[in-house]
Design a protein around this motif. Structure first.
Motif, mmCIF file in Angstrom:
data_model
loop_
_atom_site.group_PDB
_atom_site.id
_atom_site.type_symbol
_atom_site.label_atom_id
_atom_site.label_comp_id
_atom_site.label_asym_id
_atom_site.label_seq_id
_atom_site.Cartn_x
_atom_site.Cartn_y
_atom_site.Cartn_z
ATOM 1 N N PHE A 172 58.025 43.846 47.665
ATOM 2 C CA PHE A 172 57.970 42.882 46.563
ATOM 3 C C PHE A 172 59.198 43.045 45.663
ATOM 4 C CE2 PHE A 172 53.549 42.934 47.864
ATOM 5 C CZ PHE A 172 53.184 41.601 47.768
ATOM 6 N N ARG A 176 62.345 40.278 44.965
ATOM 7 C CA ARG A 176 62.753 39.917 43.599
ATOM 8 C C ARG A 176 64.214 40.276 43.341
ATOM 9 N NH1 ARG A 176 57.340 42.157 42.368
ATOM 10 N NH2 ARG A 176 55.964 40.420 41.747
ATOM 11 N N GLU A 206 51.586 36.271 49.771
ATOM 12 C CA GLU A 206 51.904 36.869 48.465
ATOM 13 C C GLU A 206 53.407 36.942 48.248
ATOM 14 O OE1 GLU A 206 49.742 40.381 47.101
ATOM 15 O OE2 GLU A 206 48.490 40.186 48.896
ATOM 16 N N VAL A 210 56.430 35.284 45.289
ATOM 17 C CA VAL A 210 57.447 35.923 44.442
ATOM 18 C C VAL A 210 58.870 35.589 44.880
ATOM 19 C CG1 VAL A 210 55.915 37.819 43.804
ATOM 20 C CG2 VAL A 210 57.435 38.097 45.771
#
Length: 288
Positions: A172, A176, A206, A210
């Motif tokens: 994640f 980002r 998910e 992001v």
């Protein structure tokens, strides 16, 4: 368009300059250089860019998902990001340092079992590139202990007995960071069950939330059914799909351009990116 290749800046066997020349000889019009956790090949590749070839500068980030036990390693392709983005630079520097520590520890395990491989020699053969298990595999081949990289990655060697975990980036955070640097993140070979455990589709959903932009579908480690599953999921999520050779030179048998990316996906990558632009002619680029 081949959007996943490696040079001697990580664990490929062609220098960045040789890689771009080989891509043009192979008839490619677009090539992405995506060495592991480094942008060191960008400058040499850009300066050697032959006429008729567009260079997409990128990297393959070593990632991990900790939503299960044990955690699952993942690879994230980041395209056209700003190589000076401070947070991304810091993470890539950390991962490269950890990879080197891991490599030296693996060599220590081999030597403790009486296997005559030398860490300084491995570093020398790596030529300053990001050191990984393929460099250790090459040392085993030079020592006459195995006949190929594939044999070196068998369970009795680097595949299991002498395998140690890497200190990767949380996936994640990696997505980002690539987005923050103006890049475009694409999950590499996400359904490649022959590589080991794969992540559930729910994780990819998910990650899309992001900023994950695409999925690599056509890859030598995907079966036809796995390729179609990737395409179906990408369609549901509004993502593009890519196809790539994951070329490593003689470390693998796959050839440049064995799997390719369509024009629509390429155009979406270029339109989305704000870090650096594709290169279409030799450029005076700094070493990184």
């Amino acid at each position: 368009m081949d959007l996943h290749t490696h040079s001697t800046a990580s664990d490929g066997t062609l220098s960045p300059a040789e890689l771009v020349r080989a891509a043009r000889t192979a008839g490619l019009d677009v090539l992405a250089i995506t060495d592991h956790d480094t942008t060191a090949g960008w400058g040499p590749a850009g300066r050697a860019l032959p006429p008729g070839l567009t260079l997409i500068r990128g990297a393959e980030l070593s990632c991990r998902w900790s939503g299960t036990e044990p955690s699952i390693p993942l690879h994230l392709l980041g395209y056209l990001f700003d190589p000076d983005s401070p947070d991304l630079v810091a993470e890539l520097t950390r991962v490269r340092a950890a990879r080197e520590v891991r490599g030296e520890r693996i060599v220590g395990l081999l030597r403790a079992d009486g296997i005559d491989v030398s860490w300084p020699e491995i570093l020398a053969h790596a030529g300053g590139g990001t050191v990984g298990r393929p460099h250790i595999a090459a040392a085993l081949i030079r020592a006459g202990l195995v006949n190929s990289t594939a044999e070196a990655f068998a369970p009795q060697w680097l595949g299991e007995r002498y395998r140690l975990p890497k200190d990767d980036i949380d996936v994640f955070r990696a997505v980002r960071l690539v987005r923050q640097a103006g890049g475009v993140p694409v999950l590499a070979h996400s359904r490649a069950s022959r590589r080991g455990r794969i992540v559930p589709d729910s994780l990819i959903v998910e990650l899309a939330g992001v900023g994950l932009a695409g999925l690599e579908a056509d890859h030598e480690d995907h079966s036809p059914a796995e390729r179609e599953a990737v395409r179906a999921l990408a369609g549901e999520l509004g993502m593009f799909v890519t196809g790539s050779s994951d070329f490593h030179g003689t470390h693998k048998t796959v050839r440049l351009g064995a799997y390719t990316t369509g024009v629509e996906a390429y155009e979406r990558i270029v339109a989305t990116a704000s870090g650096v632009a594709p290169l279409t002619r030799p450029a005076d680029l700094p070493e990184r």
